[in-house]
Motif scaffolding. Structure first.
Motif, PDB file in Angstrom:
ATOM      1  N   ARG A 264      19.518   7.630 -10.047  1.00 18.26           N
ATOM      2  CA  ARG A 264      20.778   7.148 -10.000  1.00 18.26           C
ATOM      3  C   ARG A 264      21.544   7.400  -8.835  1.00 18.26           C
ATOM      4  O   ARG A 264      22.485   6.478  -8.480  1.00 18.26           O
ATOM      5  CB  ARG A 264      21.495   7.419 -11.388  1.00 18.26           C
TER       6      ARG A 264
ATOM      7  N   ARG B 104      14.282   0.646 -16.688  1.00 18.67           N
ATOM      8  CA  ARG B 104      15.551   1.543 -16.392  1.00 18.67           C
ATOM      9  C   ARG B 104      15.326   2.511 -15.368  1.00 18.67           C
ATOM     10  O   ARG B 104      14.635   2.773 -14.918  1.00 18.67           O
ATOM     11  CB  ARG B 104      15.808   2.304 -17.556  1.00 18.67           C
ATOM     12  N   ILE B 105      16.606   2.592 -14.719  1.00 17.36           N
ATOM     13  CA  ILE B 105      16.395   3.518 -13.390  1.00 17.36           C
ATOM     14  C   ILE B 105      16.541   4.770 -13.877  1.00 17.36           C
ATOM     15  O   ILE B 105      17.292   5.123 -14.719  1.00 17.36           O
ATOM     16  CB  ILE B 105      17.968   3.154 -12.602  1.00 17.36           C
TER      17      ILE B 105
ATOM     18  N   PRO C 176      17.184   8.584 -14.278  1.00 14.88           N
ATOM     19  CA  PRO C 176      18.364   9.211 -14.015  1.00 14.88           C
ATOM     20  C   PRO C 176      18.238  10.214 -12.688  1.00 14.88           C
ATOM     21  O   PRO C 176      19.205  10.131 -12.057  1.00 14.88           O
ATOM     22  CB  PRO C 176      18.336  10.429 -15.366  1.00 14.88           C
TER      23      PRO C 176
END
Length: 89
Positions: free
Chosen positions: A34, A28-29, A31
């Motif tokens: 982002r 996952r990228i 936070p």
């Protein structure tokens, strides 16, 4: 790209740039990263959107001669692949 290089403390030519740029490759990228993800980038490099959006995008890729998609499930591979299979039926 410059912001990502600066944030990671590396350069475009550093021998270790790949490990610095992508510490959670295929995850996952984070936070805090982002803000670097532009909608135009996601639309160009990924299949994102509603079911109808995705079906239309896949159909246009097929019309353009694309006959293979590479899918990299990240969080829950069995569920993600099942959802993708349902999308195509």
């Amino acid at each position: 790209m410059r912001r990502l290089l600066d944030r990671r403390g590396t350069t475009a030519t550093a021998p270790d740039r790949h490990t610095k740029l992508y510490p959670n490759y295929l995850g996952r990228i984070a936070p805090e990263d982002r803000d670097l993800i532009l909608p135009s980038l996601m639309n160009t490099l990924a299949l994102v959107g509603t079911r109808d959006d995705l079906r239309a995008r896949i159909a246009s890729l097929e019309q353009a001669g694309i006959d293979e998609l590479l899918i990299q499930p990240v969080i829950d591979p069995p569920t993600e692949m099942a959802q993708f299979a349902k999308l195509l039926t």
